[in-house]
Design an enzyme around this catalytic site. Structure first.
Site, PDB file in Angstrom:
ATOM      1  N   SER A 195      50.005  31.545 -31.817  1.00 48.77           N
ATOM      2  CA  SER A 195      50.253  30.360 -31.953  1.00 48.77           C
ATOM      3  C   SER A 195      50.952  30.319 -33.349  1.00 48.77           C
ATOM      4  O   SER A 195      51.101  29.037 -33.539  1.00 48.77           O
ATOM      5  CB  SER A 195      48.429  28.969 -31.811  1.00 48.77           C
ATOM      6  OG  SER A 195      47.779  29.900 -32.775  1.00 48.77           O
ATOM      7  N   SER A 228      39.253  32.978 -33.891  1.00 47.23           N
ATOM      8  CA  SER A 228      37.903  32.526 -33.748  1.00 47.23           C
ATOM      9  C   SER A 228      37.877  31.654 -32.647  1.00 47.23           C
ATOM     10  O   SER A 228      37.608  30.013 -33.138  1.00 47.23           O
ATOM     11  CB  SER A 228      37.503  31.702 -35.609  1.00 47.23           C
ATOM     12  OG  SER A 228      38.248  31.144 -35.808  1.00 47.23           O
TER      13      SER A 228
END
Length: 631
Positions: free
Chosen positions: A470, A540
């Site tokens: 990303s 995460s």
């Protein structure tokens, strides 16, 4: 959470006396099919507590469906419950005797009951435990007794039900009583009474039965009236968990009202109040109430209220207010507890859960299982790394931040907690004592303020989360370069780099991912305490672990940044071909393909790298940092 200040106003000041009927909450528990619902239904019918025509309506429904009538059907609200013949939802029933009003709490799954007992929504003062005379003591009979004992319910009446099916035989009754009394004695519980009943026939429910002349005790209704409502802990130290802080701005009103319910003690205008765990203090300026003829000057145990402070201080939901002239609550980030586990999955060492204590909610990990008790057979095991369903255990919990509490021997209302696993309450228990760590934190001679003064800025954690590819590392590296050029002390923790050393022993299972984030959160918290601006770039993937990191670092120093790009864009940016390998099944538990990614619901910032340039995204992050520094 809405706070019922109106309730306070309607009751007036605490110095007034009011002749209101006495209330009592009773919980009823028992093994499946042992007749709890039948007993409650019969009790409601025999005390005329049913709506007019309800009994006849249910009888007629059973007749039309060619089904035998059962008093349990009076409680079954849904048609499918009656089809199954069992109660599957928590129920609350209301009736009154000549002495008091009753709320009977029937919570078959016990999760709802456990939640209510811990949060104070409907604490039970006494309990009825039902055992089928034809089946005798079952595993759940023992588990329920253990649960009631843990929650501090000392008034327990054991109902030996279905005596009509054993011919009202006193020998059967005596054998069940002896077995269960022996069990209760082993967990240091003494039942208030043992009552032979038949819910279906109505024996010893509202009136004494003529079918059992050998029984000289009271029927159920008299047993209930003999239960005592414990006195409110008004004379104990003040404890008021803060449910919220509200500001009113109409017509220039600048008051900040600290709202909550007084769990014990007294709160008066002029008292100097301490808030724990922060330790901040201020004086009570006023006690607020809606539509009160005059402002109250005092609030006592049981009152939902709000108050203002003479000096405005920043406090948060979950703190506990106490008076400085009284014993304060304990504060710790590690607890020795007794807990009852009801979760579908075992309670496991290392996994992150959430602990709810009063209005506080913090991330928690099971650090140690000291002893496990199987409540069905009372066997004990000290060599365990997990707690299975329906087991009772003495454990050590380590929390992401300090919480305020009392131990069960000093104030039971502020010693109870529940544990949340995957957004569901999975267990609960009582705090025995703060856990004394074998390694204590050594305070040096240089404070956080000293370090920030040298660096010229405060510590901050920029937590970049997003799918692989990303742009987390790209954005965070560019942000760090700008911050460093501007004279900020920075350090960047990157997911790939950390796995070369600190987390080189971890794989990519769910448990290992959680442990990886736990370690990074601990490092980030240390760096923030050193005054550094720390940039953390990790996928995460779970909201729970990101919340753990926020709580461990401290909300004031934590900025969550969602680096957002659709999965196809991320796959195109992937030079190692990881997405292709994951889609072919060569890589297990790959986030976004074979493992889930929980996108943040309300991050501090979203940067859309599939729609905007790196320069624009970096500028957005830098603007957020400047805003935080100027706050």
């Amino acid at each position: 959470m809405a706070v019922d200040l109106k309730r306070f106003a309607e009751k007036g000041t605490c110095n007034e006396s009011h002749s209101v009927p006495e209330d009592m909450n009773i919980v009823i528990v028992g093994h499946v099919d042992h007749g709890k619902s039948t007993i409650i239904g019969r009790l409601l019918a025999d005390t005329d507590a049913l709506p007019e025509g309800k009994l006849e309506q249910v009888r007629e429904r059973c007749r039309r469906n060619s089904r035998p009538f059962e008093y349990a059907f009076l409680l079954d609200a849904l048609k499918d419950e009656q089809d199954q013949g069992i109660t599957i939802d928590a129920a609350r029933c209301f009736f009154k005797s000549s002495k008091r009003r009753y709320i009977i709490i029937d919570a078959p799954g016990h999760i709802e009951f456990l939640k209510n007992m811990v949060t104070g929504a409907a604490r039970a003062e006494a309990a009825l435990l039902v055992i089928d005379a034809t089946e005798g003591v079952q595993e759940n009979s023992k588990r329920h007794g253990t649960l009631l004992s843990m929650l501090g319910i000392s008034q327990i009446s054991v109902l030996i039900n279905k005596m009509d099916l054993v011919g009202y035989d006193q020998g059967v009754f005596d054998r069940v009583v002896e077995e269960y009394r022996t069990f209760l004695h082993s967990i240091n519980v003494e039942a208030s009474s043992f009552v032979p009943v038949s819910g279906m026939a109505g024996d010893n429910i509202a009136i004494r039965s003529s079918s059992m002349p050998w029984y000289s005790g009271a029927p159920l209704l008299e047993v209930l009236d003999d239960f005592m409502n414990p006195p409110l802990p008004i004379d104990k130290p003040l404890r008021m968990p803060v449910q919220g802080v509200y500001r009113f701005t109409n017509d220039g009103d600048q008051r900040r009202i600290v709202a909550g319910t007084v769990e014990s003690g007294r709160l008066r205008v002029g008292d100097t109040i301490r808030f724990s765990p922060s330790g901040k203090q201020s004086q009570v300026k006023s006690i607020e109430a809606f539509n009160a003829p005059q402002p109250p000057t005092e609030a006592v145990t049981g009152w939902a209220t709000g108050f203002t402070l003479s000096e405005q201080i920043y406090i948060t939901r979950g703190e506990i207010a106490s008076r400085v002239d009284e014993e304060p609550p304990a504060v710790a980030s590690a607890l020795r507890v007794n807990l009852f586990w009801l979760g579908k999955k075992p309670l496991q060492i290392g996994k992150v859960y959430h602990l709810k204590l009063g209005a506080a909610k913090v991330a928690a990990r099971l650090a140690e299982v000291r002893e496990v008790l199987d409540a069905s057979n009372l066997t004990r095991d000290s060599k365990r790394e997990r707690v299975d369903r329906h087991e009772v255990a003495e454990c050590v919990l380590r929390l992401s931040a300090p919480v305020a509490f009392d131990t069960v021997d000093t104030n039971e209302h502020t010693s109870r907690f529940v544990i949340v696993d995957d957004y569901e309450i999975a267990g609960g228990g009582i705090i025995l004592e703060p856990y004394q760590e074998s390694v204590v934190w050594h305070q040096g001679l240089v404070t956080y303020e000293d370090r920030c003064r040298v660096l010229g800025h405060e510590g901050l954690v920029l937590w970049f989360t997003g799918l692989s590819g990303s742009g987390k590392s790209t954005i965070s590296a560019a942000v760090e370069r700008h911050l460093n050029a501007a004279g900020r002390a920075t350090y960047r923790l990157d997911g790939d780099n950390i796995r070369h050393g600190l987390s080189s022993d971890l794989g990519f299972s769910g448990a290992d991912r959680d442990e990886n984030i736990r370690r990074i959160a601990e490092v980030a918290a240390l760096f923030a305490d050193a005054g550094l601006i720390t940039l953390v770039s990790f996928i995460s993937p779970t909201a729970a672990m990101r919340q753990f990191a926020r709580e461990r670092v401290g909300a004031a120093r934590f900025v969550e940044i969602h680096v957002k790009a659709d999965i196809e864009t991320c796959a195109k940016r992937d030079p190692k071909g990881m997405y292709q390998r994951a889609r072919r099944g060569e890589i297990k538990e790959f986030t976004g393909v074979s493992a889930p990614y929980e996108a943040p619901n309300s991050p501090d910032l979203v940067v859309e790298t599939d729609a905007r340039s790196v320069e624009v995204c970096v500028a957005d992050v830098l603007e957020l940092v400047r805003a935080r520094e100027g706050a």
